[in-house]
Design an enzyme around this catalytic site. Structure first.
Site, PDB file in Angstrom:
ATOM      1  N   LYS A  72      10.977 -14.609 -34.221  1.00 50.00           N
ATOM      2  CA  LYS A  72      11.811 -13.955 -33.197  1.00 50.00           C
ATOM      3  C   LYS A  72      11.783 -14.734 -31.891  1.00 50.00           C
ATOM      4  O   LYS A  72      12.795 -14.817 -31.175  1.00 50.00           O
ATOM      5  CB  LYS A  72      11.317 -12.525 -32.963  1.00 50.00           C
ATOM      6  CG  LYS A  72      12.114 -11.731 -31.902  1.00 50.00           C
ATOM      7  CD  LYS A  72      13.594 -11.661 -32.217  1.00 50.00           C
ATOM      8  CE  LYS A  72      14.324 -10.564 -31.471  1.00 50.00           C
ATOM      9  NZ  LYS A  72      14.168 -10.553 -30.026  1.00 50.00           N
TER      10      LYS A  72
ATOM     11  N   GLU B  11      19.055 -18.382 -28.797  1.00 52.00           N
ATOM     12  CA  GLU B  11      20.000 -17.537 -28.055  1.00 52.00           C
ATOM     13  C   GLU B  11      20.196 -18.057 -26.634  1.00 52.00           C
ATOM     14  O   GLU B  11      21.329 -18.106 -26.127  1.00 52.00           O
ATOM     15  CB  GLU B  11      19.486 -16.099 -28.024  1.00 52.00           C
ATOM     16  CG  GLU B  11      20.292 -15.144 -27.165  1.00 52.00           C
ATOM     17  CD  GLU B  11      19.540 -13.856 -26.901  1.00 52.00           C
ATOM     18  OE1 GLU B  11      19.471 -13.444 -25.728  1.00 52.00           O
ATOM     19  OE2 GLU B  11      18.998 -13.275 -27.858  1.00 52.00           O
TER      20      GLU B  11
END
Length: 295
Positions: free
Chosen positions: A167, A174
């Site tokens: 993550k 991102e």
């Protein structure tokens, strides 16, 4: 479920819709009451929440990373028993996750790290779940992940710690994607030769283009409301994962210029007037007599 903010609250609702029995706790009584209207069982605190769960107990924690997560897990561990499970679905640093997992293992408490992506749209679209756990514990908790995720939207990526590690890098990517979109749209917006409609272009790019994405769909929505984004300030926070990704890249001797620069651009966004830029202007003026602008 402990922590009923934007993520925890919506995840609770999705779990209830999926047929799971959920006991909830949050420092906000209003947040707890909202979940009760959805079908959850309220609790007045961590001890009360644990007492209302059947064994083996599975407690999902969705609180801010760092000390709040530490405090919550420490208190939980005082009430749980061997074979019970704690799932940390927040954005914790994987080093903290490894430490917490080792500490809980001494008490026989299983620890799962579930890197969760989906934001406020997760209730409708589902959450991407990147899970770190032992094989047996993953199997025990898999019905939860299956309910929360869209089809093929969850995976057991490795042992405890692996979920938050994946993550972390996910969020680093991102950062880079957001920065690329930002730069492209700023060039389009700055063009004086063409009066470009960013709402039109962003919507167009979502139809067969190689740069189409969910992020660009959200850009199209934002530009449709206000093509100049006049109600926003160009101030961008970071929640930690970008920094951790950059540090991990350095530790592994992996060049990551896009992610690194995207993080640095967020730092720059918070400066109303860069002192470093003033230094450069002053030096250029000193050595070459180059023009400067005065405040």
């Amino acid at each position: 479920m402990i922590g009923l903010g934007k993520m925890g609250g919506n995840m609770t609702e999705r779990l209830i819709r999926g047929g799971h029995s959920v006991v909830t706790y949050d420092r906000s009584a209003d947040a707890v009451q909202r979940t009760v209207t959805l079908g959850a069982t309220a609790s007045s605190g961590i001890a009360d929440l644990v007492s209302k769960l059947s064994k083996p107990r599975v407690v999902w924690v969705m609180v801010p990373s760092g000390q709040p997560t530490d405090d919550t897990i420490t208190e939980l561990a005082q009430h749980l028993e061997r074979g019970d499970v704690i799932i940390d679905g927040g954005n914790s640093n994987f080093h903290d996750t490894l430490r917490r997992g080792a500490e809980l293992a001494t008490k026989g408490i299983e620890f799962v790290d579930a890197g969760t992506s989906g934001g406020v749209w997760g209730l409708k679209e589902g959450y991407c779940e990147m899970v770190g756990a032992s094989d047996a514990t993953f199997k025990l908790c898999e019905p939860l992940f299956k309910t929360l995720a869209p089809p093929n939207g969850y995976a057991h990526v490795g042992p405890t710690g692996a979920g938050h590690y994946v993550k972390m890098v996910h969020n680093g990517i991102e950062y880079g994607m957001l920065q690329a979109y930002a730069e492209g749209y700023e060039i389009l917006h700055a063009s004086s030769e063409f009066k470009l409609d960013l709402a039109q272009i962003s919507a167009l790019w979502n139809q067969g283009s190689v740069v189409r994405s969910w992020l660009n769909e959200l850009a199209a929505q934002a530009f449709a409301r206000d093509g100049d984004l006049t109600d926003l300030k160009g101030y961008v926070e970071d929640s930690g994962e970008g920094r951790w990704t950059v540090q991990e890249a350095i530790d592994l001797n992996v060049p990551a210029p896009v992610i690194t620069l995207s993080l640095l651009m967020r730092l720059r966004s918070r400066q109303p007037d860069s002192f470093g830029a003033k230094v450069i202007a002053a030096l250029r003026n000193e050595f070459g007599g180059h023009a400067v602008k005065h405040s």
